[in-house]
Design an enzyme around this catalytic site. Structure first.
Site, PDB file in Angstrom:
ATOM      1  N   CYS A  77      46.521  -2.976 111.170  1.00  0.00           N
ATOM      2  CA  CYS A  77      47.941  -2.721 110.875  1.00  0.00           C
ATOM      3  C   CYS A  77      48.560  -3.923 110.169  1.00  0.00           C
ATOM      4  O   CYS A  77      48.766  -4.979 110.788  1.00  0.00           O
ATOM      5  CB  CYS A  77      48.675  -2.410 112.182  1.00  0.00           C
ATOM      6  SG  CYS A  77      50.470  -2.336 112.034  1.00  0.00           S
TER       7      CYS A  77
ATOM      8  N   CYS B 210      51.871  -5.169 111.573  1.00  0.00           N
ATOM      9  CA  CYS B 210      51.620  -5.877 112.834  1.00  0.00           C
ATOM     10  C   CYS B 210      51.310  -7.345 112.558  1.00  0.00           C
ATOM     11  O   CYS B 210      51.733  -8.232 113.316  1.00  0.00           O
ATOM     12  CB  CYS B 210      50.454  -5.253 113.588  1.00  0.00           C
ATOM     13  SG  CYS B 210      50.720  -3.551 114.135  1.00  0.00           S
TER      14      CYS B 210
END
Length: 324
Positions: free
Chosen positions: A82, A85
């Site tokens: 991600c 993230c």
């Protein structure tokens, strides 16, 4: 630091305070064991006393639920693949160190912990939740700007302090990366010693004033806060007719003053869950100033028993469900 037992055993049953001391003793022993493990190089993965920890499903109860009774826990749901993230994670870690113990950051890899991912009802990552007194609440989703994150964290820390009396222990910059070492016993504080002496002698008014004097110069003094809570509790129950108090509380369930008196008697008599349950129910039935008065009394009684006690943890959760 261990709490002092309340004196005046001829006036009240001190079973509740004895239980509080035992609970705090167990907490101190657990901390000592963690420190010893760290010195031997076998500290648990993630570092139980660090500001940023990696948490899996097995450690969820001890690292998040139990710890949330002492400090707000911010959970960062993330994954290696991600990209947002990877942008958000370093910002949260930086802020965790900057806030220096006012919250703990728990990082959960969703690929490795699908059960936690589903339990929190996460719709997408990165997702950030908080847990206070065992109660989860969503904070935000996506890689938000740092200033907005700060505002959310400030609100979280203040809500934990105001609503539940939960404040994280301050950590010196960089201290969480060092192996814990046994701290030397601090020198005796004459003002605190005088407060203890007044309490032991049964001079409740003098003890209350002495503890307040200590707190005026050192608001974070845990021992003084505990002593003050004990002295004020003893002062409130002194001279009460237990039978009449319980009759009033049963006959007038909506009388806030009657319920507060009954809760005090419950606590000094060792009926801790009854005291907490009575006040949580009273919070549920009241609004405005009455509700705030009862909530604050409940936080005072938490101080007497100790934040590590499981009965306090359970009551904090019940209070959270009523308030939110």
């Amino acid at each position: 630091m261990q709490p002092r037992n309340m004196s005046m055993s001829g006036v009240v049953d001190l079973a509740a305070v004895k239980a509080a001391g035992e609970a705090r003793q167990k907490a101190e022993e657990a901390r000592a064991q963690r420190a010893a493990s760290a010195d031997q190089g076998d500290e648990a993965p993630g570092g139980a006393d660090r500001l940023v920890i990696d948490v899996d499903e097995a450690g969820f109860e001890s690292e998040i639920l139990q710890r949330s009774a002492e400090v707000p826990v911010v959970i960062d749901f993330w994954a290696e693949w991600c990209e947002p993230c990877k942008q958000l994670g370093p910002v949260l870690e930086k802020l965790a160190h900057e806030y220096a113990g006012r919250f703990v950051l728990a990082k959960v890899d969703v690929d490795q912990n699908q059960a936690l991912f589903q339990q929190f009802g996460v719709q997408g990552i990165p997702a950030v939740f908080a847990v206070i007194a065992g109660q989860a609440l969503p904070l935000f989703q996506g890689a938000a700007p740092e200033q907005q994150i700060r505002q959310v964290l400030d609100q979280l820390v203040e809500a934990a302090r105001q609503q539940f009396g939960i404040e994280g222990a301050p950590v010196a910059p960089g201290a969480e990366q060092e192996a814990p070492q046994a701290a030397p016993e601090p020198p005796a504080d004459p003002a605190l010693a005088a407060a203890h002496s007044a309490l032991d002698a049964g001079d409740l008014g003098g003890a209350v004033q002495a503890y307040k004097n200590v707190l005026s110069g050192d608001p974070g003094n845990v021992e003084a806060r505990l002593g003050l809570a004990q002295a004020e509790l003893l002062g409130r129950v002194q001279g009460l007719d237990a039978g009449q108090v319980r009759t009033d509380a049963a006959d007038r369930p909506d009388d806030v003053a009657a319920q507060l008196r009954a809760a005090d008697l419950d606590l000094v008599g060792g009926h801790v869950e009854d005291a907490f349950g009575r006040l949580v129910d009273t919070v549920r039935r009241t609004v405005g100033d009455d509700r705030e008065k009862v909530r604050l009394r409940l936080l005072e009684l938490f101080e007497v028993i100790g934040g590590e006690d499981p009965r306090v943890v359970a009551a904090r959760g019940a209070l959270a469900r009523v308030l939110f």
